[in-house]
Write an enzyme that holds these catalytic residues in place. Structure first.
Site, PDB file in Angstrom:
ATOM      1  N   CYS A  88      26.915  31.165  18.030  1.00  0.00           N
ATOM      2  CA  CYS A  88      28.225  31.365  18.649  1.00  0.00           C
ATOM      3  C   CYS A  88      29.304  30.700  17.790  1.00  0.00           C
ATOM      4  O   CYS A  88      29.491  31.089  16.641  1.00  0.00           O
ATOM      5  CB  CYS A  88      28.219  30.882  20.097  1.00  0.00           C
ATOM      6  N   HIS A 193      23.940  34.344  22.000  1.00  0.00           N
ATOM      7  CA  HIS A 193      23.172  33.130  22.280  1.00  0.00           C
ATOM      8  C   HIS A 193      21.682  33.471  22.345  1.00  0.00           C
ATOM      9  O   HIS A 193      21.227  34.039  23.343  1.00  0.00           O
ATOM     10  CB  HIS A 193      23.612  32.508  23.606  1.00  0.00           C
ATOM     11  N   GLU A 195      19.223  31.562  22.942  1.00  0.00           N
ATOM     12  CA  GLU A 195      18.578  30.831  24.034  1.00  0.00           C
ATOM     13  C   GLU A 195      18.810  31.486  25.388  1.00  0.00           C
ATOM     14  O   GLU A 195      18.137  31.144  26.362  1.00  0.00           O
ATOM     15  CB  GLU A 195      19.060  29.373  24.058  1.00  0.00           C
TER      16      GLU A 195
END
Length: 213
Positions: A88, A193, A195
């Site tokens: 990001c 992202h 994750e």
């Protein structure tokens, strides 16, 4: 293998650390995931991850506020050429500059600048938030197994306009083309992202951990 997740006050890194631990375990890798604000620990790591949540200038200031961290990142990424992943705003900081709330210098590792998303469509709200399909533009080891039509999770109002097209390895569409991943030498960055991107994200993290530069 020692992985440094750089903590400079950009947000809660627990979910990112958990995703890296899970990806390492699934790949059968012996890896220590270290969330750290210590530049010495960054210099001692085998791979570096720079997350980022918030405004470009604020994240830059957060890194600069830790004595030695900016120089440690320059050393380990550019001089030592160890594998690096920016996430990001961590990806955006790889640019020459960001134009969010003023002009702020980035690391200058990949030519380009970070500019506002302009969709041209009032129905497409800013920030660009949620799931989007990514289009892979060229092969890269970190994108192995991530095919056209894969989905990833985004939260951002600015995007990385790269100066040299060969550095853009994937994009998505949100009223305009948005760079969703960049790569150069030992560096890779994702606007999304990993994750939070479920299968796509875990695949990318596992590939990054296995990547031989």
């Amino acid at each position: 293998m020692k992985i440094a997740l750089v903590d400079y006050g950009s947000g809660n890194l627990r979910s990112a650390a958990k995703s890296f631990e899970r990806a390492a375990d699934e790949a059968g890798l012996s890896a220590t995931i270290n969330v750290t604000a210590d530049p010495v620990a960054v210099l001692a790591s085998d791979r570096v991850v720079l997350p980022g949540v918030g405004a470009f200038g604020d994240c830059r200031a957060g890194i600069r506020a830790i004595p030695g961290m900016w120089d440690a990142l320059q050393d380990v990424v550019i001089d030592q050429k160890r594998p690096f992943l920016g996430i990001c705003v961590g990806m955006q900081l790889m640019a020459d500059q960001g134009l969010e709330h003023g002009v702020h210098a980035g690391f200058g590792w990949i030519p380009g600048e970070v500019v506002p998303i302009e969709t041209g469509n009032p129905d497409l709200k800013i920030p660009h938030m949620g799931w989007n399909t990514i289009e892979v533009l060229r092969d890269h080891p970190v994108f192995a197994g991530i095919t056209a039509g894969s989905h990833a999770y985004f939260v951002h109002s600015y995007h990385f306009h790269v100066s040299e097209p060969q550095h853009r390895i994937s994009l998505c569409h949100y009223g305009t083309e948005i760079t969703s991943a960049v790569a150069k030498d030992n560096m890779v960055g994702t606007q999304f992202h990993p994750e939070k991107s479920q299968h796509t994200g875990l695949t990318l993290i596992r590939n990054f951990l296995e990547w031989q530069v």
